[in-house]
Scaffold this motif. Sequence first.
Motif, PDB file in Angstrom:
ATOM      1  N   PHE A 183       6.538 -13.591  15.086  1.00  0.00           N
ATOM      2  CA  PHE A 183       4.912 -12.990  14.572  1.00  0.00           C
ATOM      3  C   PHE A 183       6.222 -11.574  13.560  1.00  0.00           C
ATOM      4  CE2 PHE A 183       3.025 -13.532  18.592  1.00  0.00           C
ATOM      5  CZ  PHE A 183       1.988 -13.582  18.625  1.00  0.00           C
ATOM      6  N   VAL A 184       5.654 -11.646  12.291  1.00  0.00           N
ATOM      7  CA  VAL A 184       6.163 -11.000  11.195  1.00  0.00           C
ATOM      8  C   VAL A 184       5.083 -10.345  10.893  1.00  0.00           C
ATOM      9  CG1 VAL A 184       7.051 -10.814   8.679  1.00  0.00           C
ATOM     10  CG2 VAL A 184       8.305 -12.121  10.719  1.00  0.00           C
ATOM     11  N   PHE A 185       5.302  -8.628  10.212  1.00  0.00           N
ATOM     12  CA  PHE A 185       3.964  -7.932   9.995  1.00  0.00           C
ATOM     13  C   PHE A 185       4.201  -7.651   8.363  1.00  0.00           C
ATOM     14  CE2 PHE A 185       4.985  -7.555  14.815  1.00  0.00           C
ATOM     15  CZ  PHE A 185       3.874  -8.135  15.441  1.00  0.00           C
ATOM     16  N   GLN A 186       3.086  -6.631   8.211  1.00  0.00           N
ATOM     17  CA  GLN A 186       3.303  -5.895   6.396  1.00  0.00           C
ATOM     18  C   GLN A 186       4.007  -4.837   6.844  1.00  0.00           C
ATOM     19  OE1 GLN A 186      -0.891  -4.664   5.608  1.00  0.00           O
ATOM     20  NE2 GLN A 186       0.017  -4.019   3.844  1.00  0.00           N
ATOM     21  N   ASN A 187       4.187  -3.993   8.268  1.00  0.00           N
ATOM     22  CA  ASN A 187       4.696  -2.439   8.016  1.00  0.00           C
ATOM     23  C   ASN A 187       6.200  -3.561   8.889  1.00  0.00           C
ATOM     24  OD1 ASN A 187       3.426  -1.742   6.924  1.00  0.00           O
ATOM     25  ND2 ASN A 187       1.686  -0.620   8.876  1.00  0.00           N
ATOM     26  N   PHE A 188       6.619  -3.929   8.860  1.00  0.00           N
ATOM     27  CA  PHE A 188       7.746  -4.491   9.458  1.00  0.00           C
ATOM     28  C   PHE A 188       7.642  -4.977  11.088  1.00  0.00           C
ATOM     29  CE2 PHE A 188       9.016  -2.732   5.625  1.00  0.00           C
ATOM     30  CZ  PHE A 188       8.404  -3.337   4.789  1.00  0.00           C
ATOM     31  N   TYR A 189       7.657  -3.355  11.060  1.00  0.00           N
ATOM     32  CA  TYR A 189       7.633  -2.926  12.779  1.00  0.00           C
ATOM     33  C   TYR A 189       9.382  -2.904  13.114  1.00  0.00           C
ATOM     34  CZ  TYR A 189       2.649  -2.619  13.110  1.00  0.00           C
ATOM     35  OH  TYR A 189       1.385  -2.054  12.589  1.00  0.00           O
ATOM     36  N   LEU A 190      10.148  -2.668  12.975  1.00  0.00           N
ATOM     37  CA  LEU A 190      11.613  -2.733  13.062  1.00  0.00           C
ATOM     38  C   LEU A 190      11.642  -1.550  14.240  1.00  0.00           C
ATOM     39  CD1 LEU A 190      13.964  -3.572   9.635  1.00  0.00           C
ATOM     40  CD2 LEU A 190      12.424  -5.214  12.376  1.00  0.00           C
ATOM     41  N   ILE A 191      12.769  -0.937  15.045  1.00  0.00           N
ATOM     42  CA  ILE A 191      13.232   0.335  16.047  1.00  0.00           C
ATOM     43  C   ILE A 191      13.517   0.666  15.317  1.00  0.00           C
ATOM     44  CG2 ILE A 191      14.183   1.336  18.408  1.00  0.00           C
ATOM     45  CD1 ILE A 191      12.220  -1.829  19.517  1.00  0.00           C
ATOM     46  N   SER A 192      13.562   1.659  14.464  1.00  0.00           N
ATOM     47  CA  SER A 192      14.229   2.774  13.953  1.00  0.00           C
ATOM     48  C   SER A 192      15.814   2.879  14.505  1.00  0.00           C
ATOM     49  CB  SER A 192      13.537   4.225  13.357  1.00  0.00           C
ATOM     50  OG  SER A 192      13.651   4.553  14.811  1.00  0.00           O
ATOM     51  N   ALA A 232      13.302  -8.711  10.046  1.00  0.00           N
ATOM     52  CA  ALA A 232      11.806  -8.889  10.980  1.00  0.00           C
ATOM     53  C   ALA A 232      11.404 -10.713  10.571  1.00  0.00           C
ATOM     54  CB  ALA A 232      10.220  -7.893  10.167  1.00  0.00           C
ATOM     55  N   ILE A 233      12.034 -11.602   9.907  1.00  0.00           N
ATOM     56  CA  ILE A 233      12.078 -12.555  10.133  1.00  0.00           C
ATOM     57  C   ILE A 233      13.311 -13.044  10.743  1.00  0.00           C
ATOM     58  CG2 ILE A 233      11.556 -15.112   8.618  1.00  0.00           C
ATOM     59  CD1 ILE A 233      11.032 -13.134   5.598  1.00  0.00           C
ATOM     60  N   ALA A 234      13.988 -12.556  11.056  1.00  0.00           N
ATOM     61  CA  ALA A 234      15.108 -13.547  11.991  1.00  0.00           C
ATOM     62  C   ALA A 234      15.164 -12.507  13.518  1.00  0.00           C
ATOM     63  CB  ALA A 234      16.786 -12.352  11.573  1.00  0.00           C
ATOM     64  N   ARG A 235      14.253 -11.927  13.494  1.00  0.00           N
ATOM     65  CA  ARG A 235      13.869 -11.179  15.599  1.00  0.00           C
ATOM     66  C   ARG A 235      12.124 -12.295  14.990  1.00  0.00           C
ATOM     67  NH1 ARG A 235      10.075  -6.082  15.277  1.00  0.00           N
ATOM     68  NH2 ARG A 235       8.976  -7.013  14.035  1.00  0.00           N
ATOM     69  N   ALA A 236      11.444 -13.153  14.380  1.00  0.00           N
ATOM     70  CA  ALA A 236      10.863 -13.766  14.450  1.00  0.00           C
ATOM     71  C   ALA A 236      11.266 -15.112  15.415  1.00  0.00           C
ATOM     72  CB  ALA A 236       9.821 -13.817  13.403  1.00  0.00           C
ATOM     73  N   LEU A 237      12.835 -15.017  14.486  1.00  0.00           N
ATOM     74  CA  LEU A 237      12.795 -16.642  14.438  1.00  0.00           C
ATOM     75  C   LEU A 237      14.075 -16.459  15.944  1.00  0.00           C
ATOM     76  CD1 LEU A 237      13.995 -17.862  10.982  1.00  0.00           C
ATOM     77  CD2 LEU A 237      12.073 -18.299  12.117  1.00  0.00           C
ATOM     78  N   VAL A 238      14.296 -16.084  16.823  1.00  0.00           N
ATOM     79  CA  VAL A 238      15.293 -15.698  18.028  1.00  0.00           C
ATOM     80  C   VAL A 238      15.074 -16.232  18.740  1.00  0.00           C
ATOM     81  CG1 VAL A 238      14.515 -13.751  19.043  1.00  0.00           C
ATOM     82  CG2 VAL A 238      17.292 -13.952  18.349  1.00  0.00           C
ATOM     83  N   ASN A 239      13.268 -17.110  19.456  1.00  0.00           N
ATOM     84  CA  ASN A 239      13.499 -17.492  20.244  1.00  0.00           C
ATOM     85  C   ASN A 239      12.665 -19.264  19.830  1.00  0.00           C
ATOM     86  OD1 ASN A 239      13.815 -15.471  22.534  1.00  0.00           O
ATOM     87  ND2 ASN A 239      11.452 -14.747  22.260  1.00  0.00           N
ATOM     88  N   GLU A 240      13.547 -19.820  18.304  1.00  0.00           N
ATOM     89  CA  GLU A 240      13.516 -20.686  17.931  1.00  0.00           C
ATOM     90  C   GLU A 240      11.702 -21.528  17.981  1.00  0.00           C
ATOM     91  OE1 GLU A 240      16.818 -23.515  18.746  1.00  0.00           O
ATOM     92  OE2 GLU A 240      17.153 -21.929  20.352  1.00  0.00           O
ATOM     93  N   PRO A 241      10.802 -20.096  17.516  1.00  0.00           N
ATOM     94  CA  PRO A 241       9.640 -20.962  17.298  1.00  0.00           C
ATOM     95  C   PRO A 241       8.946 -22.108  16.904  1.00  0.00           C
ATOM     96  CG  PRO A 241       9.999 -19.073  15.780  1.00  0.00           C
ATOM     97  CD  PRO A 241      11.189 -19.655  16.354  1.00  0.00           C
ATOM     98  N   ARG A 242       8.196 -23.058  17.188  1.00  0.00           N
ATOM     99  CA  ARG A 242       7.743 -23.262  15.843  1.00  0.00           C
ATOM    100  C   ARG A 242       6.868 -22.871  15.329  1.00  0.00           C
ATOM    101  NH1 ARG A 242       5.441 -27.890  19.761  1.00  0.00           N
ATOM    102  NH2 ARG A 242       6.777 -28.941  17.239  1.00  0.00           N
ATOM    103  N   VAL A 243       5.980 -21.798  15.766  1.00  0.00           N
ATOM    104  CA  VAL A 243       5.305 -21.308  14.215  1.00  0.00           C
ATOM    105  C   VAL A 243       6.100 -20.097  14.095  1.00  0.00           C
ATOM    106  CG1 VAL A 243       3.198 -21.395  13.458  1.00  0.00           C
ATOM    107  CG2 VAL A 243       3.323 -22.720  15.099  1.00  0.00           C
ATOM    108  N   VAL A 244       5.607 -19.748  12.412  1.00  0.00           N
ATOM    109  CA  VAL A 244       5.993 -17.851  12.940  1.00  0.00           C
ATOM    110  C   VAL A 244       4.636 -17.537  12.358  1.00  0.00           C
ATOM    111  CG1 VAL A 244       7.193 -16.319  11.141  1.00  0.00           C
ATOM    112  CG2 VAL A 244       8.501 -17.781  12.120  1.00  0.00           C
ATOM    113  N   LEU A 245       3.992 -16.366  12.701  1.00  0.00           N
ATOM    114  CA  LEU A 245       2.478 -16.047  12.321  1.00  0.00           C
ATOM    115  C   LEU A 245       2.763 -14.770  11.510  1.00  0.00           C
ATOM    116  CD1 LEU A 245       0.145 -16.699  15.376  1.00  0.00           C
ATOM    117  CD2 LEU A 245       0.474 -17.792  12.890  1.00  0.00           C
ATOM    118  N   ALA A 246       2.725 -14.326  10.082  1.00  0.00           N
ATOM    119  CA  ALA A 246       2.802 -13.737   9.167  1.00  0.00           C
ATOM    120  C   ALA A 246       1.643 -12.874   8.639  1.00  0.00           C
ATOM    121  CB  ALA A 246       3.419 -13.750   8.200  1.00  0.00           C
TER     122      ALA A 246
END
Length: 229
Positions: free
Chosen positions: A87-96, A149-163
């Motif tokens: 998952f990728v979100f508009q507001n990134f949702y990174l842990i500061s 956030a994109i790198a985080r979305a890929l860390v589990n080797e997904p088939r789909v990224v939903l943004a």
Amino acid sequence: MLEADGVVKRYQTGGETLTALKGIDLAIEPGEFLSVMGPSGSGKSTLLNLLGLLDTPTEGVVTLDGTDVTTFSDRERTDARKRTIGFVFQNFYLISTLTAVENVEVPRLLDRDPETRARARDLLQRVGLGDRLDHRPDQLSGGQKQRVAIARALVNEPRVVLADEPTGNLDRATGRTVLEQFREVCGEGVAVVAVTHDNVVTEYTDRDVTLVDGELFEGPFREVDRKMR
Ligand code: ADP
Ligand code: ADP
């Protein structure tokens, strides 16, 4: 690979029933970059939640490699989500308080896999942030945060990224760097589905669909809207 077949979603609010999705058929292919456009309230978030295995339809099925996931238990659905979807979100949702590389590791923290750090580093390198591994989010630009956030979305080797509105908080030029990143992700066979209001996104997609009042139409919003007038 990920498919919605005849998907209907109704919400009960008070005594009223609202039909947010009215029979959606949509098949997402490996490596495809798809945009989902549509006015506010047209059902985009609802569809993203169903494709992301966060919610289940009222009618119809969602299938993953031909398996109907709507019959899954919550636990099975969570497992399938973790294996399949980023998952990728508009507001990134990174842990500061965490660095870039630590943020990328977050989805795998419970796995205690010693390979995770190396994988997180490698992913940040791939999104062009090899020199920002130990920076915290407040030391990164908006585009850099979204690439973390994109790198985080890929860390589990997904088939789909939903943004969800991935370029919504970025200026035009920075948005393009993020969209180029999504194209590279697709080049590796991962599908990307982006809910967006941003017409620039359609310069990068393979396919665009538009939701209008819970119904799905082929094409970007501007074309669908023109045909309806
Ligand atoms: P939802 O989350 O239900 O899909 P909206 O579709 O109204 O809600 O908007 C999603 C997010 O996108 C909101 O945070 C909103 O501020 C933002 N947004 C709305 N319109 C635009 C636009 N034209 N460009 C970029 N972002 C937008
Ligand atoms: P979009 O993302 O395109 O803005 P949504 O999927 O958020 O659209 O919403 C589609 C419709 O469903 C809207 O009328 C919205 O008010 C309604 N809706 C969304 N989520 C809920 C909910 N949890 N309960 C009741 N109604 C909801």
